[in-house]
Each structure stands twice: as structure tokens, then as C-alpha cells.
Design a protein around this motif. Structure first.
Motif, mmCIF file in Angstrom:
data_model
loop_
_atom_site.group_PDB
_atom_site.id
_atom_site.type_symbol
_atom_site.label_atom_id
_atom_site.label_comp_id
_atom_site.label_asym_id
_atom_site.label_seq_id
_atom_site.Cartn_x
_atom_site.Cartn_y
_atom_site.Cartn_z
ATOM 1 N N ALA A 10 0.842 -1.229 -0.025
ATOM 2 C CA ALA A 10 0.078 0.038 -0.039
ATOM 3 C C ALA A 10 0.918 1.179 -0.171
ATOM 4 O O ALA A 10 2.268 1.262 0.112
ATOM 5 C CB ALA A 10 -1.065 -0.135 1.151
ATOM 6 N N PRO A 11 0.377 2.340 -0.463
ATOM 7 C CA PRO A 11 -1.088 2.608 -1.184
ATOM 8 C C PRO A 11 -1.121 2.176 -2.466
ATOM 9 O O PRO A 11 -0.045 2.099 -3.277
ATOM 10 C CB PRO A 11 -1.270 4.150 -0.936
ATOM 11 N N ARG A 55 -6.720 0.810 -1.114
ATOM 12 C CA ARG A 55 -5.888 0.733 0.230
ATOM 13 C C ARG A 55 -4.877 1.967 0.383
ATOM 14 O O ARG A 55 -3.968 1.883 -0.343
ATOM 15 C CB ARG A 55 -4.896 -0.785 -0.205
ATOM 16 N N LEU A 56 -5.110 2.287 1.442
ATOM 17 C CA LEU A 56 -4.170 3.676 1.909
ATOM 18 C C LEU A 56 -2.943 3.319 2.625
ATOM 19 O O LEU A 56 -2.246 4.206 2.608
ATOM 20 C CB LEU A 56 -5.248 4.685 2.339
ATOM 21 N N VAL A 57 -3.083 2.418 3.379
ATOM 22 C CA VAL A 57 -1.790 2.125 4.436
ATOM 23 C C VAL A 57 -1.434 0.534 4.413
ATOM 24 O O VAL A 57 -2.501 0.036 4.268
ATOM 25 C CB VAL A 57 -2.183 2.704 5.864
ATOM 26 N N THR A 96 -7.751 0.510 6.928
ATOM 27 C CA THR A 96 -6.475 0.555 6.121
ATOM 28 C C THR A 96 -6.839 1.129 4.763
ATOM 29 O O THR A 96 -6.197 1.470 3.973
ATOM 30 C CB THR A 96 -5.712 -0.751 6.044
ATOM 31 N N GLY A 97 -7.974 1.541 4.582
ATOM 32 C CA GLY A 97 -8.711 1.906 3.423
ATOM 33 C C GLY A 97 -10.100 1.821 3.049
ATOM 34 O O GLY A 97 -11.025 1.881 4.181
ATOM 35 N N ILE A 114 -0.099 9.589 2.961
ATOM 36 C CA ILE A 114 -0.271 8.447 1.728
ATOM 37 C C ILE A 114 0.019 9.107 0.304
ATOM 38 O O ILE A 114 0.573 8.371 -0.339
ATOM 39 C CB ILE A 114 -1.941 8.245 1.572
ATOM 40 N N ILE A 143 0.429 6.366 -4.808
ATOM 41 C CA ILE A 143 -0.647 5.236 -5.069
ATOM 42 C C ILE A 143 -0.259 4.819 -6.231
ATOM 43 O O ILE A 143 -0.414 4.933 -7.439
ATOM 44 C CB ILE A 143 -2.166 6.276 -5.323
#
Length: 163
Positions: A21-22, A44-46, A86-87, A147, A152
Motif C-alpha cells: 500500500a497505498p 488501500r491507503l496504508v 486501512t482503506g 499517503i 498510489i
């Protein structure tokens, strides 16, 4: 194991120890009886099992990004946070490409990090939110910056294609 029938859910068969991630990942596309397509995305950000966005920050990102994304990408049905924090799952009409989705997420997070004020965050009053006391614009801004600094990815398992 009991005799309760539980359908397999794709997201729970994903190896969360291998993702990076991200990222933006198209989980799948479903077609209705009239041919309409609905796309399901994993935003999914983390990194799973290493970080989680605190509820106040995630809640504020959720409320804000729901409105921001509707100005950036056609057909948004819903964007809802994962319980693991997490997202998000994102559901859209049609079959937008991951790069289009990632660009919309990125520009929305940029707005949250740099331009959104408390007055811009929707649904922060008792009448419009089921847990209105659990918001943090400061946390939303800080996590959005983290993030964005990581970039990304358009691939859940490879960080070389960053949007």
C-alpha cells in the motif's frame, strides 16, 4: 466448524501480507441482467497489519472524499471504509480504469491535505452523522499527506507504477 453457509468473499482471500500500500486495485466487475456493469475497487491507503488510520481521521476522510469523488469520477455509488481502517471499498457504475480511479483518489486526498477546512467537511453534526463526535480534520490532513508522499500504485503487489 458449524453448518452455517458463508459465501467466499474475494477480499478475504487476498494475501494481505503480500500487498504493498497505498494502491488502487479493481477487485472485479459484476454485470446485471440488463448488461449494466458495477465495478468494485480496493482503495488501500496504508499497509495492512502494520498501520491503521485512527477512526477520527478515517471518518473525516470518508465524509469528505465521498463528496469530492462525486465531482471527479462518474458513477460513484459508494465509498465505505474497511473495518481494519486501512482503506476503502469503492463501488461504481461502469468499468473505469484503475488509473482514472487513482487520479480521482489522489486529487481528493490533495484537497483534504491542503485545501479542505472544517467548514467543508459534510456530516459533522448530530443530525447528519451517527457518530458526529468522532471526527478529526487534523488527522485526516496528516494521513492524506503521508499517503500522498508514498504515492498510489496501480498494482497491489508492485510499487513501480505510481499514479
Amino acid at each position: 466448524m458449524s453448518d452455517v453457509e458463508i459465501a467466499e468473499v474475494e477480499s478475504f482471500s487476498l494475501d494481505h501480507t503480500k500487498v504493498l500500500a497505498p494502491y488502487v486495485r479493481r477487485i472485479g466487475v459484476e454485470h446485471g441482467p440488463k448488461g449494466d456493469a458495477i465495478s468494485n475497487y480496493d482503495i488501500r491507503l496504508v499497509q495492512p497489519n502494520e498501520e491503521e488510520i485512527p477512526t477520527g481521521g478515517l471518518h473525516t476522510i470518508e465524509h469528505t472524499i465521498a463528496g469530492l469523488l462525486r465531482t471527479r469520477i462518474d458513477g460513484l455509488i459508494d465509498i465505505s471504509p474497511f473495518g481494519c481502517r486501512t482503506g476503502f471499498h469503492m463501488i461504481l457504475w461502469g468499468e473505469p480504469q484503475p488509473a482514472e480511479v487513482a487520479a480521482a483518489i489522489k486529487s481528493s486526498l490533495e484537497d483534504i491535505a491542503e485545501r479542505v477546512t472544517w467548514d467543508d467537511v459534510p456530516g459533522t453534526a448530530e443530525i447528519s452523522c451517527g457518530n458526529y463526535r468522532d471526527h478529526s480534520l487534523h488527522s485526516a490532513k496528516e494521513w492524506s499527506k503521508r499517503i500522498l508522499a508514498r504515492g498510489i500504485s496501480l498494482d497491489a503487489f508492485d510499487r513501480t507504477n505510481i499514479a
